[in-house]
Design a protein around this motif. Structure first.
Motif, mmCIF file in Angstrom:
data_model
loop_
_atom_site.group_PDB
_atom_site.id
_atom_site.type_symbol
_atom_site.label_atom_id
_atom_site.label_comp_id
_atom_site.label_asym_id
_atom_site.label_seq_id
_atom_site.Cartn_x
_atom_site.Cartn_y
_atom_site.Cartn_z
ATOM 1 N N ILE A 1 13.780 21.165 -13.910
ATOM 2 C CA ILE A 1 12.436 21.255 -14.494
ATOM 3 C C ILE A 1 12.468 20.697 -15.918
ATOM 4 O O ILE A 1 13.320 21.053 -16.727
ATOM 5 N N ILE B 1 6.650 22.614 -18.297
ATOM 6 C CA ILE B 1 5.765 23.616 -17.683
ATOM 7 C C ILE B 1 4.410 23.494 -18.359
ATOM 8 O O ILE B 1 4.316 23.484 -19.593
ATOM 9 N N TYR C 1 8.053 30.850 -7.713
ATOM 10 C CA TYR C 1 7.970 29.393 -7.519
ATOM 11 C C TYR C 1 7.562 29.115 -6.084
ATOM 12 O O TYR C 1 8.043 29.752 -5.140
ATOM 13 N N HIS D 1 4.839 23.036 -6.042
ATOM 14 C CA HIS D 1 5.536 22.996 -7.341
ATOM 15 C C HIS D 1 4.800 23.789 -8.411
ATOM 16 O O HIS D 1 4.787 23.409 -9.578
ATOM 17 N N TYR E 1 1.085 27.946 -13.199
ATOM 18 C CA TYR E 1 1.578 26.849 -14.023
ATOM 19 C C TYR E 1 2.020 25.729 -13.109
ATOM 20 O O TYR E 1 2.500 25.981 -11.992
ATOM 21 N N ALA F 1 4.835 23.020 -12.538
ATOM 22 C CA ALA F 1 6.208 22.698 -12.946
ATOM 23 C C ALA F 1 6.472 21.224 -12.674
ATOM 24 O O ALA F 1 6.245 20.733 -11.563
#
Length: 465
Positions: free
Chosen positions: A209, A212, A441, A446, A459, A461
């Motif tokens: 990642i 974010i 997650y 994603h 959010y 990612a």
């Protein structure tokens, strides 16, 4: 009798009146009289009794004219209002259609939609109130119009309240950022960087990642402000015929017991609290719950066991002890009690994040068989679990967060189970409220599904290439 000369007769005129017409009519002409010995003319005239009320006739005439003028004005108003009523009836039908579109589509409305509709509603409401004040007596059409307008106003307010948690503001900010990026591109005459290919969901052909996004606040959980702890998310792989499955599992106000949860068949139902399937279990513990393939996995209350239930039937499928795992708030996350077991789902399946006495409180990761709940593989990290605010797994990599401030969180640690190596990160991201109770997650989009002091937040990612 009046003295007259001998040669003069009487000419008596009578004023006659009819609506709108006043005319003089001769009633008597050349009335003959007799001259007496004193040379005085005498005659007899008979007049109606009582005397005709000329002044009253004039008053009635003026009143009739005034009424006629007023009537014409009111008729003109009614004609004007009739045209407006026809126009607003059409606008009401249009508003009804637009509301149906808002309710039936995938929630693409924005602040301007709400404002335009509210302006139209206010205009129509003002007209109908004016009609009610000027038209005397009952009028069913006007009352029906007023009721319809009030109903539409209530519905639009309901829809707008679902978007109260800064979603509009965030979308507006995103639009502004996109516009600024576009302007920068237009001003830049140099070589522009090649756009990254769209992400391939469900695959792990990328790096860790790298970013974010800002939080997208969806709404407050369905149980209310007092239910600060819990978890929520989207099943990445619901069983057919389901295409989507959203779930919300707030803990009771003691921040420990998991008793009630809800599932929704699609995002619109979830967003509008429509058609929920609410069910009860006895009992789960902590905010580490996850739903995968229509099954919910959670820490059985006051034990080191994993419970698996079918959310379609709310029946317990299997209960199994997690070897060596501590429980009952022995090594929970910082600021989040009772989360000894934290379940996760990534592209490869089901995981559990926990600690053992042998690990002295450091994070242990186990890959689970989602059918039998047996442990397939285990990794021990060097990261102390109570120093971590929360964690999740993506593409076999553990990511851990810690609190920076009441409005900032940092993704600071990662452990790759494919290589057995750990690394440090420095990805700071915003949060709505102080404490993050769970992060889930989802490999199908994603996104990170975050439960933040009772609010459901997502959010995006972004992974490095």
């Amino acid at each position: 009798m009046s003295p007259l000369s001998p040669s003069i007769g009487f000419l008596l005129l009578l004023v006659l009146w009819s609506p709108g017409v006043i005319q003089a009519t001769t009633l008597f002409a050349n009335v003959n009289g007799v001259v007496n010995s004193e040379g005085v003319c005498q005659c007899s005239v008979y007049l109606p009794d009582p005397v005709f009320p000329v002044e009253k006739v004039e008053y009635l005439q003026n009143t009739a004219l005034s009424i006629n003028v007023t009537l014409e004005a009111e008729v003109s108003k009614i004609r004007e209002y009739s045209k407006k009523i026809e126009s607003y009836e059409s606008r009401i039908l249009n508003l009804t259609h637009r509301l149906q579109v808002m309710e039936q589509t995938s929630v693409s409305y924005n602040e301007l939609d709400f404002e335009l509709i509210k302006v139209e509603i206010k205009e129509m409401e003002a007209l109908v109130l004016q009609l009610k004040s000027t038209v005397t007596g009952g009028n069913e059409i006007i009352e029906l119009l007023y009721t319809q307008i009030q109903n539409i106003s209530v519905e639009i307010n309901k829809l707008e309240r679902f978007d109260k948690n800064n979603v509009i503001a965030i979308r507006r900010e995103i639009a502004a950022l996109k516009q600024r990026i576009k302007q920068c591109e237009e001003q830049n005459t140099g070589v522009r960087p090649t756009a990254l290919p769209p992400p391939e969901y469900g695959l792990c052909n990328h790096g860790p990642i790298s970013n974010i996004s800002k939080p997208f606040v969806i709404q407050l959980n369905w149980r209310g402000f007092g239910f600060l702890y819990g978890s929520w998310g989207k099943d990445p792989s619901p069983r057919p015929p389901k295409n989507e499955l959203y779930w919300v599992a707030p803990l009771n106000t003691d921040a420990r017991y998991l008793e009630y949860y809800r599932t929704y068949q699609n995002y619109d139902d979830f967003l509008l609290f429509k058609n929920p399937k609410e069910q009860r279990i006895l009992y789960g513990q902590g905010s580490g719950t996850v739903v995968f393939n229509n099954c919910m996995y959670y820490n059985c209350h006051a034990s080191g066991d994993i419970c698996k239930i079918d959310v379609d039937t709310n029946t317990l499928i299997i209960r199994k002890t997690l070897p060596g795992a501590v429980f009952n708030n022995r090594f929970s996350y910082a600021g989040v009690n009772w989360q000894d077991f934290d379940f996760a789902v990534d592209e490869s399946g089901l995981w559990v994040i926990y600690s053992t006495e042998a690990s002295t409180g450091n994070i242990v990761i186990s890959k689970l068989n989602e059918t039998t709940l047996t442990v397939e593989n285990t990794w021990q990290t060097k990261q102390y679990k109570p120093a971590v605010s929360n964690a999740f797994i993506a593409c076999g990599v553990l990511y851990a967060t810690r609190t920076v401030s009441t409005r900032k969180e940092e993704l600071f640690y990662m452990f790759d189970t494919k290589t057995g190596t750990e690394s440090r990160l420095n990805l700071v991201f915003d949060k709505m409220l102080e404490t993050i109770q769970s992060i889930q997650y989802n490999p199908s989009d994603h996104k990170l599904y975050v439960y933040n002091d009772g609010y459901e937040v997502t959010y995006d990612a972004t992974f490095s290439s």
